[in-house]
Design a protein around this motif. Structure first.
Motif, PDB file in Angstrom:
ATOM      1  N   ASN A  11       0.854  -1.177   0.000  1.00  0.00           N
ATOM      2  CA  ASN A  11       0.000   0.000   0.000  1.00  0.00           C
ATOM      3  C   ASN A  11       0.893   1.230   0.000  1.00  0.00           C
ATOM      4  O   ASN A  11       1.888   1.286   0.729  1.00  0.00           O
ATOM      5  CB  ASN A  11      -0.936   0.009   1.208  1.00  0.00           C
ATOM      6  N   THR A  12       0.524   2.210  -0.794  1.00  0.00           N
ATOM      7  CA  THR A  12       1.345   3.413  -0.920  1.00  0.00           C
ATOM      8  C   THR A  12       1.441   4.217   0.369  1.00  0.00           C
ATOM      9  O   THR A  12       2.366   5.002   0.523  1.00  0.00           O
ATOM     10  CB  THR A  12       0.823   4.321  -2.038  1.00  0.00           C
ATOM     11  N   LYS A  13       0.521   4.007   1.314  1.00  0.00           N
ATOM     12  CA  LYS A  13       0.646   4.741   2.583  1.00  0.00           C
ATOM     13  C   LYS A  13       1.894   4.304   3.336  1.00  0.00           C
ATOM     14  O   LYS A  13       2.446   5.073   4.116  1.00  0.00           O
ATOM     15  CB  LYS A  13      -0.609   4.613   3.433  1.00  0.00           C
ATOM     16  N   ASP A  14       2.379   3.073   3.063  1.00  0.00           N
ATOM     17  CA  ASP A  14       3.618   2.602   3.671  1.00  0.00           C
ATOM     18  C   ASP A  14       4.839   3.035   2.861  1.00  0.00           C
ATOM     19  O   ASP A  14       5.889   3.345   3.422  1.00  0.00           O
ATOM     20  CB  ASP A  14       3.608   1.072   3.782  1.00  0.00           C
ATOM     21  N   THR A  15       4.707   3.051   1.551  1.00  0.00           N
ATOM     22  CA  THR A  15       5.827   3.375   0.678  1.00  0.00           C
ATOM     23  C   THR A  15       6.075   4.883   0.585  1.00  0.00           C
ATOM     24  O   THR A  15       7.214   5.315   0.513  1.00  0.00           O
ATOM     25  CB  THR A  15       5.567   2.814  -0.737  1.00  0.00           C
ATOM     26  N   LEU A  71      -1.189   8.899   0.731  1.00  0.00           N
ATOM     27  CA  LEU A  71      -1.883   8.112  -0.278  1.00  0.00           C
ATOM     28  C   LEU A  71      -2.365   6.800   0.335  1.00  0.00           C
ATOM     29  O   LEU A  71      -1.899   6.396   1.394  1.00  0.00           O
ATOM     30  CB  LEU A  71      -0.947   7.816  -1.453  1.00  0.00           C
ATOM     31  N   ASP A  72      -3.274   6.118  -0.343  1.00  0.00           N
ATOM     32  CA  ASP A  72      -3.804   4.840   0.120  1.00  0.00           C
ATOM     33  C   ASP A  72      -4.184   3.996  -1.090  1.00  0.00           C
ATOM     34  O   ASP A  72      -5.359   3.773  -1.362  1.00  0.00           O
ATOM     35  CB  ASP A  72      -5.011   5.084   1.032  1.00  0.00           C
ATOM     36  N   ASN A  73      -3.164   3.572  -1.851  1.00  0.00           N
ATOM     37  CA  ASN A  73      -3.398   2.786  -3.051  1.00  0.00           C
ATOM     38  C   ASN A  73      -2.885   1.366  -2.841  1.00  0.00           C
ATOM     39  O   ASN A  73      -1.749   1.181  -2.425  1.00  0.00           O
ATOM     40  CB  ASN A  73      -2.669   3.397  -4.251  1.00  0.00           C
ATOM     41  N   ASP A  74      -3.716   0.377  -3.162  1.00  0.00           N
ATOM     42  CA  ASP A  74      -3.314  -1.021  -3.127  1.00  0.00           C
ATOM     43  C   ASP A  74      -2.674  -1.365  -4.466  1.00  0.00           C
ATOM     44  O   ASP A  74      -3.354  -1.395  -5.497  1.00  0.00           O
ATOM     45  CB  ASP A  74      -4.524  -1.924  -2.881  1.00  0.00           C
ATOM     46  N   GLY A 115     -15.999  -7.767 -18.106  1.00  0.00           N
ATOM     47  CA  GLY A 115     -15.203  -7.888 -16.885  1.00  0.00           C
ATOM     48  C   GLY A 115     -15.598  -6.871 -15.839  1.00  0.00           C
ATOM     49  O   GLY A 115     -16.676  -6.279 -15.907  1.00  0.00           O
ATOM     50  N   ASN A 116     -14.696  -6.675 -14.882  1.00  0.00           N
ATOM     51  CA  ASN A 116     -14.916  -5.677 -13.844  1.00  0.00           C
ATOM     52  C   ASN A 116     -13.563  -5.129 -13.387  1.00  0.00           C
ATOM     53  O   ASN A 116     -12.516  -5.551 -13.869  1.00  0.00           O
ATOM     54  CB  ASN A 116     -15.735  -6.258 -12.682  1.00  0.00           C
ATOM     55  N   MET A 117     -13.594  -4.206 -12.461  1.00  0.00           N
ATOM     56  CA  MET A 117     -12.377  -3.538 -12.010  1.00  0.00           C
ATOM     57  C   MET A 117     -11.385  -4.506 -11.368  1.00  0.00           C
ATOM     58  O   MET A 117     -10.180  -4.298 -11.421  1.00  0.00           O
ATOM     59  CB  MET A 117     -12.718  -2.400 -11.048  1.00  0.00           C
ATOM     60  N   GLU A 118     -11.876  -5.579 -10.782  1.00  0.00           N
ATOM     61  CA  GLU A 118     -11.016  -6.571 -10.124  1.00  0.00           C
ATOM     62  C   GLU A 118     -10.077  -7.261 -11.125  1.00  0.00           C
ATOM     63  O   GLU A 118      -9.040  -7.778 -10.752  1.00  0.00           O
ATOM     64  CB  GLU A 118     -11.885  -7.603  -9.412  1.00  0.00           C
ATOM     65  N   HIS A 119     -10.431  -7.232 -12.393  1.00  0.00           N
ATOM     66  CA  HIS A 119      -9.631  -7.892 -13.420  1.00  0.00           C
ATOM     67  C   HIS A 119      -8.451  -7.043 -13.900  1.00  0.00           C
ATOM     68  O   HIS A 119      -7.608  -7.530 -14.647  1.00  0.00           O
ATOM     69  CB  HIS A 119     -10.509  -8.271 -14.612  1.00  0.00           C
ATOM     70  N   ILE A 120      -8.395  -5.787 -13.470  1.00  0.00           N
ATOM     71  CA  ILE A 120      -7.308  -4.906 -13.896  1.00  0.00           C
ATOM     72  C   ILE A 120      -5.988  -5.393 -13.315  1.00  0.00           C
ATOM     73  O   ILE A 120      -5.875  -5.664 -12.125  1.00  0.00           O
ATOM     74  CB  ILE A 120      -7.597  -3.448 -13.506  1.00  0.00           C
ATOM     75  N   LYS A 130      -9.356  -0.092  -4.830  1.00  0.00           N
ATOM     76  CA  LYS A 130      -9.130  -0.620  -3.482  1.00  0.00           C
ATOM     77  C   LYS A 130      -9.260  -2.138  -3.507  1.00  0.00           C
ATOM     78  O   LYS A 130     -10.234  -2.690  -4.007  1.00  0.00           O
ATOM     79  CB  LYS A 130     -10.135  -0.003  -2.507  1.00  0.00           C
ATOM     80  N   GLY A 131      -8.240  -2.823  -2.991  1.00  0.00           N
ATOM     81  CA  GLY A 131      -8.261  -4.278  -2.930  1.00  0.00           C
ATOM     82  C   GLY A 131      -7.897  -4.978  -4.219  1.00  0.00           C
ATOM     83  O   GLY A 131      -7.831  -6.204  -4.260  1.00  0.00           O
ATOM     84  N   VAL A 132      -7.634  -4.235  -5.293  1.00  0.00           N
ATOM     85  CA  VAL A 132      -7.323  -4.846  -6.584  1.00  0.00           C
ATOM     86  C   VAL A 132      -5.826  -5.150  -6.708  1.00  0.00           C
ATOM     87  O   VAL A 132      -5.440  -6.179  -7.234  1.00  0.00           O
ATOM     88  CB  VAL A 132      -7.808  -3.950  -7.750  1.00  0.00           C
TER      89      VAL A 132
END
Length: 138
Positions: free
Chosen positions: A11-15, A21-24, A77-82, A107-109
């Motif tokens: 997660n970008t909040k750690d990096t 930021l809060d990107n998975d 498809g859906n966003m999870e497939h990205i 989120k979660g992808v």
């Protein structure tokens, strides 16, 4: 369970703690199935071709992600497939706003992500463009 194998998710909040930021994201994705290449999306109504949200990087990102979601659904498809996104910004100062908004949609992808700052996009009112590559599982 994720639809694809995500290698070294983070997660970008750690990096990037200083950027709030809060990107998975992840370092690599292993996928099998039907590949979907989504053209770079901007803040444009795909039916009328009208540019929207001139001057607002957050709202331009939201519209680009709405377009990506709609195109993924049209592809079956859906966003999870990205698996991968590439973000083009015309100014590094928009990065936090753009990534915060994009992160809400992913989120979660945990896709892999590359961000670039470019001198311009195809129209002067566009501040951000986001392209996506997805794999719809067999």
């Amino acid at each position: 369970m994720p639809v694809h194998t995500r290698i070294r998710p983070f997660n970008t909040k750690d990096t990037y703690p200083e950027q709030k930021l809060d990107n998975d994201l992840c370092q690599a994705v292993v996928a099998r199935g039907r590949t979907v290449f989504v053209r770079g999306q901007i803040s444009q109504d795909l039916d009328t071709r009208e540019s929207l949200h001139v001057g607002d990087a957050t709202l331009q990102t939201r519209k680009a992600m709405e377009n990506i979601k709609m195109l993924m659904e049209e592809a079956g498809g859906n966003m999870e497939h990205i698996c991968r996104v590439v973000v083009y910004l015309i100014d590094i100062r928009y990065r936090q706003d753009v990534y915060r908004e994009m992160g809400r949609w992913l989120k979660g992808v945990f896709p892999v992500s590359t961000g670039l700052v470019v001198s311009a996009l195809a129209r002067p009112e566009w501040l951000v463009e986001i392209e996506a590559t997805a794999v719809i599982p067999d």
